[in-house]
Design an enzyme around this catalytic site. Sequence first.
Site, PDB file in Angstrom:
ATOM      1  N   GLY A  24      -3.203   3.879  -6.596  1.00 31.74           N
ATOM      2  CA  GLY A  24      -4.155   4.190  -5.616  1.00 31.74           C
ATOM      3  C   GLY A  24      -3.930   5.527  -4.855  1.00 31.74           C
ATOM      4  O   GLY A  24      -2.652   5.914  -4.722  1.00 31.74           O
ATOM      5  N   CYS A  55      -2.158   4.815  -1.662  1.00 30.73           N
ATOM      6  CA  CYS A  55      -1.272   3.839  -1.751  1.00 30.73           C
ATOM      7  C   CYS A  55       0.149   4.298  -1.892  1.00 30.73           C
ATOM      8  O   CYS A  55       0.545   5.128  -2.416  1.00 30.73           O
ATOM      9  CB  CYS A  55      -1.575   3.047  -3.095  1.00 30.73           C
ATOM     10  SG  CYS A  55      -0.444   2.068  -3.871  1.00 30.73           S
TER      11      CYS A  55
HETATM   12  P1  5GP Z   1      -8.050   5.107  -5.511  1.00 28.11           P
HETATM   13  O1  5GP Z   1      -9.609   4.980  -6.099  1.00 28.11           O
HETATM   14  O2  5GP Z   1      -8.352   5.496  -4.070  1.00 28.11           O
HETATM   15  O3  5GP Z   1      -7.139   5.716  -6.407  1.00 28.11           O
HETATM   16  O4  5GP Z   1      -7.528   3.414  -5.382  1.00 28.11           O
HETATM   17  C1  5GP Z   1      -8.169   2.561  -4.738  1.00 28.11           C
HETATM   18  C2  5GP Z   1      -7.561   1.172  -4.794  1.00 28.11           C
HETATM   19  O5  5GP Z   1      -6.250   1.487  -4.072  1.00 28.11           O
HETATM   20  C3  5GP Z   1      -8.357   0.091  -3.752  1.00 28.11           C
HETATM   21  O6  5GP Z   1      -9.044  -0.407  -4.682  1.00 28.11           O
HETATM   22  C4  5GP Z   1      -7.278  -0.887  -3.828  1.00 28.11           C
HETATM   23  O7  5GP Z   1      -6.686  -1.761  -4.851  1.00 28.11           O
HETATM   24  C5  5GP Z   1      -5.858  -0.063  -3.607  1.00 28.11           C
HETATM   25  N1  5GP Z   1      -5.413   0.072  -2.440  1.00 28.11           N
HETATM   26  C6  5GP Z   1      -6.214   0.470  -1.039  1.00 28.11           C
HETATM   27  N2  5GP Z   1      -5.543   0.533   0.076  1.00 28.11           N
HETATM   28  C7  5GP Z   1      -4.293   0.208  -0.368  1.00 28.11           C
HETATM   29  C8  5GP Z   1      -2.886   0.254   0.301  1.00 28.11           C
HETATM   30  O8  5GP Z   1      -2.981   0.406   1.528  1.00 28.11           O
HETATM   31  N3  5GP Z   1      -1.944  -0.090  -0.252  1.00 28.11           N
HETATM   32  C9  5GP Z   1      -2.233  -0.097  -1.698  1.00 28.11           C
HETATM   33  N4  5GP Z   1      -0.894  -0.555  -2.658  1.00 28.11           N
HETATM   34  N5  5GP Z   1      -3.237  -0.164  -2.591  1.00 28.11           N
HETATM   35  C10 5GP Z   1      -4.127   0.083  -1.629  1.00 28.11           C
END
Ligand code: 5GP
Length: 385
Positions: free
Chosen positions: A197, A200
Amino acid sequence: MRIEQGLKLDYSNVLLRPKRSTLGSRKDVGLTKRYKFRNYVPTEMSMEILRSESHPSYEGIPIMAANMDGVGTMKMADTLASQGLFTCLVKTYSEQELVEFFNPFAELRREHVAYSMGITERDLEKFKKVYSQTENIKYVCVDVANGYTKFFSDYISKLRKEFPHIVIIAGNVVTGDQTQELILNGADIVKVGIGPGSVCTTRIQTGVGYPQLSAVIECADAAHGLSGHIIADGGCTCPGDVAKAFAAGADFVMLGGMLAGHDEGGGEVITKYYQTGEQWFKQNDETYHPVIENKKFVTFYGMSSKAANDKHFGGLKENRSREGRKVLVPYRGEVGTTIQDILGGLRSTCTYAGAIRLKHLSKCTTFVKCTQTHNSIYESATIGI
Ligand code: 5GP
C-alpha cells in the site's frame, strides 16, 4: 531457514505485450463483470431475481474504494455506485450512521457497498445490531492486517454459519494456501496484499510481505480453482497498474491512494503558498516581486498509522507497531474525473491486448518482465497532459 529461489514480481517489473486484434474503438470495450459467489446463499427476496438462470450475484465494474479514511466514505460510496463501482466503507461509522445508510432499501447501496468490520467481540456485536435493523447489507468485508491466524479463519467460519446470506470478503493474505483456507472456511472473496500500500510501512516495520503482482497471480489461481474470487488490494499507483492487476487474474481491484484527495473523501483541504523563485515586474512602481503560487493538499494516512490510532482509538496501544504513514496528497476535486481516467486507461489496455471485454483480459495477457516500465525524464517538469 529456507530461501525461495523463484523471483517474485511487482507491477513495476512487468509490461503487457500488445497483440494484433480486430477490436475497433476502445469505447466498445465492456468493463462490466458478473460473478456468482461460492459460499453466499441469496436471500429469499433476491432468489426471486436469481431464478432467471443467467442472473449473477454481482454485476458491475469491479474496482473498489478501500475502507480507509478519506476514501471509504458514504459519499464516495454513492458516487462510485452510481457509476457501477464498489466501496468498502470504513469500519468507524457508528451503528446509527450505518443503519441510516443501509435503510431503507436502496439497490445501488446493497449491490455496490460493503460493511467493513474487524474481529473483536465489539465488532461482531455492532454488526449484529446493524444487520438486525436492515435487510440491505449484502457485502461484509472482514479486514485484518494479518489473515494468517487460526483465530481469523475460525472467525470467518463462525460468521459464515451465522450469516449465510452475506457475501464475505476476508483478508489480507498473499499466498495460495491461505486464500484457499479462507474460502474453504466460508469466504467468497479473499483480499490479497500485505505491504504494497501507498501509506503502508509493514515491510519496513516487519520485513514481511510478498511482491504484489505475484501474490495476485498465485492467489487468483488458488481461488479460481475453488470457484472463489480475489481482490488485488494495494500497490496500484496509476491506471496501468490497475490493468496489470486485472491481467494477473484479479476479480476486483481495490484502491486507496489513487482515490485519495477527492471531495468525496471528506478530508480537510490545506492550501500551501510557496515562492516559485521567479519574479514579476510591476509596472506601477517599476519593481520586481516574487511570484507566489498555491497548491492544495489533503491529508491521507494508513489505517494502522499513529494518525489513525489517535483519531479512532485514543492513541496507539502498547505492544502495537505503527504500520502506516500520514502524507499530504494533492487535492484533486471530484472523483469522477479520476474514475474516467482509470476506466479510459483500462479500456485502452484491453484494446492493446486484444480483449473485447475486461473479462477476457487475463486470458489475452502476456506479461514481459522488464527493468524499466516508462521514461520518467520529464515527470517533474510536467505542466499538463
Ligand atoms: P493503496 O491503494 O493506497 O496502495 O493501498 C490501499 C491498501 O493499503 C488498503 O486497502 C489496505 O489494505 C492497505 N492499508 C491501509 N492502511 C494501511 C496501514 O496503515 N498499514 C498497512 N500495512 N496497510 C494499510
